[in-house]
Motif scaffolding. Structure first.
Motif: not given
Length: 137
Positions: A93-111
């Motif tokens: 979050c740009r405001s409160c700087h809370k960090i949350s996890t994003v579980e999905y990764c579409f870049l695995k196919e590119m790797e």
């Protein structure tokens, strides 16, 4: 305490690091709590340890690929346990700087595509930034 059936003692042994009380405490904290955490945040959780020792341990863990460093563009390095069986990204979050996890990764196919092209040890880092729901209200 174990994450994916790997104890802190096992991880330290695999990295050929001595199993000191402080290293074990720091590693257990990182394994048990999803980060990433700054050196200051880690230091506040580890008792009977000075700031410089925490810093040296984290740097050694990073050299041994036990932790990953996260850089969110705010000049604060944060570290989290590098779980080889769990890949994720973060949104900050740009405001409160809370960090949350994003579980999905579409870049695995590119790797995989890059590996198929002959590249070795392919990795990536991707962070998202936005305004969380709490800060929007």
């Amino acid at each position: 305490m174990d994450k994916n059936n790997r104890s802190s003692t096992y991880v330290l042994k695999q990295a050929k690091l001595s199993n000191t009380k402080i290293r074990k405490s720091i590693l257990e904290f990182l394994m048990e709590n999803h980060g990433p955490f700054s050196i200051d945040e880690i230091h506040k959780q580890i008792f009977d340890c000075d700031y410089a020792t925490v810093y040296r341990c984290i740097k050694k863990f990073e050299e041994c690929a036990i932790v990953s460093r996260c850089d969110f563009g705010d000049n604060i390095s944060r570290y989290e346990y590098k779980d080889l069986n769990h890949h994720h990204h973060h949104i900050i979050c740009r405001s409160c700087h809370k960090i949350s996890t994003v579980e999905y990764c579409f870049l695995k196919e590119m790797e995989k595509m890059l590996t198929d092209q002959g590249y070795k040890d392919v990795s990536h880092a991707l962070e998202f930034f936005g305004i969380c729901q709490e800060c929007q209200n």
